[in-house]
Design an enzyme around this catalytic site. Structure first.
Site, PDB file in Angstrom:
ATOM      1  N   GLY A 181       0.762  -1.242   0.000  1.00 36.55           N
ATOM      2  CA  GLY A 181       0.000   0.000   0.000  1.00 36.55           C
ATOM      3  C   GLY A 181       0.787   1.284   0.000  1.00 36.55           C
ATOM      4  N   PRO A 198       4.386  -5.270  -0.870  1.00 33.86           N
ATOM      5  CA  PRO A 198       4.338  -4.015  -1.638  1.00 33.86           C
ATOM      6  C   PRO A 198       4.209  -4.269  -3.139  1.00 33.86           C
ATOM      7  CG  PRO A 198       6.604  -4.499  -1.026  1.00 33.86           C
ATOM      8  CD  PRO A 198       5.755  -5.615  -0.454  1.00 33.86           C
ATOM      9  N   ARG A 224      -5.703   4.062 -15.363  1.00 33.10           N
ATOM     10  CA  ARG A 224      -5.871   4.674 -14.045  1.00 33.10           C
ATOM     11  C   ARG A 224      -6.642   5.992 -14.074  1.00 33.10           C
ATOM     12  NH1 ARG A 224      -2.056   6.280 -11.457  1.00 33.10           N
ATOM     13  NH2 ARG A 224      -2.928   5.812  -9.420  1.00 33.10           N
ATOM     14  N   TYR A 248      -9.811   5.827 -11.731  1.00 38.74           N
ATOM     15  CA  TYR A 248      -9.741   6.498 -10.419  1.00 38.74           C
ATOM     16  C   TYR A 248      -9.496   7.998 -10.534  1.00 38.74           C
ATOM     17  CZ  TYR A 248      -7.560   1.788  -9.697  1.00 38.74           C
ATOM     18  OH  TYR A 248      -7.204   0.464  -9.728  1.00 38.74           O
ATOM     19  N   CYS A 304     -13.343   5.217 -28.086  1.00 38.36           N
ATOM     20  CA  CYS A 304     -14.637   5.892 -28.185  1.00 38.36           C
ATOM     21  C   CYS A 304     -15.368   5.897 -26.858  1.00 38.36           C
ATOM     22  CB  CYS A 304     -15.466   5.213 -29.266  1.00 38.36           C
ATOM     23  SG  CYS A 304     -14.609   5.276 -30.836  1.00 38.36           S
ATOM     24  N   TYR A 349       0.082  -0.865 -12.235  1.00 35.10           N
ATOM     25  CA  TYR A 349      -1.344  -0.810 -12.539  1.00 35.10           C
ATOM     26  C   TYR A 349      -1.621  -0.123 -13.878  1.00 35.10           C
ATOM     27  CZ  TYR A 349      -1.506  -2.269  -7.700  1.00 35.10           C
ATOM     28  OH  TYR A 349      -1.299  -2.968  -6.538  1.00 35.10           O
TER      29      TYR A 349
END
Ligand code: PLP
Length: 430
Positions: A250, A288, A326, A330, A357, A385
């Protein structure tokens, strides 16, 4: 090669401008784009090794295992770097298990997390001889027990505790609050451990938690630590020994001026508390992901068109939400910089968008850039990610990947082809 003429980019000490051109370590991104095309992910091996070394410094002299959470970037070329460096791995699927075994990871250093393990995945992991299952529900304990008994094995288990602390991060990447689907509630934990200890197919070996991602402060870790250690005391008082304590992953990275604690400084602080509470000799595991690869990588993309608008100017590039998910997922921020500083003309404010699109297909908003069609841009902090979340949406081929070490560049993933994409499809017949 020449020395950098500009300081390294923020958070990315192995990315710097040499003359006009951006380099990862000693390799020019323009040259790599010419050779391999765009969009192209480029990773610094040294950044990854430095990130691992920071954790190892933090744990010096301790019985500790760093298990790289490979969902952050599961490309074989990345996994191999960590496997060779002696890392363990945190996996969340049978597919990830197949990947780490393919690079020669040591099975005993593999831990298996995730809320929805299937029986098939459990059998696969038992057959491989993994180190531990991080179990996330009481039903999963029962199913794993059944599977292990049927296989004539005892599965090593740790129970993932939800410590109910706020990691102060984006709600989609916070995992340790009461409302999350992850882990077993703190006040059910002792009950779950008693149950696990009673099952013949299970061997309780540890306890774990993982409170969220892109955490940029020490305080949520300290809060979770106290809650977990309280539980360790209660569980051991009930006669169930815990061989290891796993604090999850994290830790955040610098995307946009973020200032997470350094891994070694964070662990110095956490270990002081662990020692003060008398658990200094216990085996420690961490998981991690982002902080091991996030700022090792950049994504090079070519400007296809610039399009002035009444409200906004658009800079349309050949990377899209299928490569860099990402921002769409988010509202995440990635810095975007030109690969060549030779830009002519005037800088303008653009929304940098991809060809997909969807209005959600944007990479960066309101960016001041001096660009025109054919220029290359580098999307920074793209090591974690991104490729591991890439898709084929709009039938776009997934990008190629290159690993740089010093002045050497190694292709670790060929660009996907349409043939690759169509391989398993059957159009059917009448
Ligand atoms: C995703 C995940 C990690 C890694 O998280 P990062 O924020 O990338 O460090 C660790 N443990 C578990 C269980 C995870 O799901």
């Amino acid at each position: 090669m020449s020395n950098p003429t500009s300081p390294p980019l923020p958070g990315q000490p192995h990315v710097a401008r040499h003359g006009d051109l951006l380099q990862v370590e000693q390799v020019s991104l323009e040259a790599l784009a010419r050779e391999h095309g765009t969009p192209l992910f480029v990773y610094s091996k040294q950044w990854m090794l430095d990130a691992l070394a920071a954790y190892q410094r933090g744990f010096e002299g301790r019985d500790a295992l760093v298990c790289y959470a490979m969902k952050a970037n599961s490309s074989l070329g990345i996994l191999r770097v960590f496997a060779k460096a002696g890392c363990g791995f945190d996996i969340v699927s049978g597919g990830e298990l197949a990947r780490v075994l393919a690079v020669g990871a040591e099975p005993s250093k593999i831990i298996f997390s995730g809320v929805g393990k299937t029986r098939g995945e459990m059998r696969q992991a038992l057959a491989a001889g993994i180190g531990c299952f991080n179990v996330e529900s009481e039903e999963e304990l029962d199913v794993l027990n059944e599977v292990a008994v049927a296989e004539g094995q005892r599965a090593k288990v740790s129970i993932r505790i939800n410590p109910n602390v706020d990691p102060k991060t984006h709600p989609y990447i916070s995992t340790g609050l009461k409302g999350n689907k992850f882990g077993i509630a703190h006040d059910r934990a002792l009950h779950a451990y008693r149950h696990a200890a009673s099952l013949p197919g299970l061997q309780v070996v540890g306890i774990d938690c993982h409170i969220g991602s892109q955490i940029t402060e020490a305080s949520p870790y300290l809060d979770a630590l106290e809650r977990v250690l309280d539980l360790v005391e209660a569980i051991e008082a009930a006669g169930i020994a815990l061989h290891h304590i796993d604090f999850g992953g994290g830790l955040g990275i610098d995307y946009n001026g973020d200032t997470p604690p350094a891994a070694d400084a964070l662990w110095k602080q956490l270990l002081a508390r662990i020692d003060a509470r008398g658990f200094g000799g216990r085996k420690l595991i961490i998981e991690p992901g982002r902080s091991m690869v996030g700022n090792a990588g950049v994504c090079v993309t070519e400007v296809l068109y610039t399009k002035p608008g009444e409200d906004k100017n658009f800079c349309i590039v050949d990377a899209a939400m299928n490569d860099l998910p990402r921002p769409a997922m988010y509202q995440a921020f990635h810095r975007i910089v030109p690969v060549s500083a030779r830009g002519q003309g005037e800088a303008q404010t653009y929304d940098v968008v991809g060809p997909v699109c969807e209005s959600g297909d944007w990479i960066g908003r309101d960016r001041l850039l001096n660009v025109r069609s054919g220029d290359l841009l580098a999307v920074l902090s793209a090591g974690a990610y991104c490729m591991s979340m890439a898709s084929n949406y709009n039938t776009r081929n997934r990008a190629a990947e290159v690993l740089v070490s010093g002045d050497r560049a190694t292709l670790i993933r060929r660009r996907e082809t349409f043939e690759d994409q169509l391989r398993n499809e059957l159009a059917g017949s009448d």
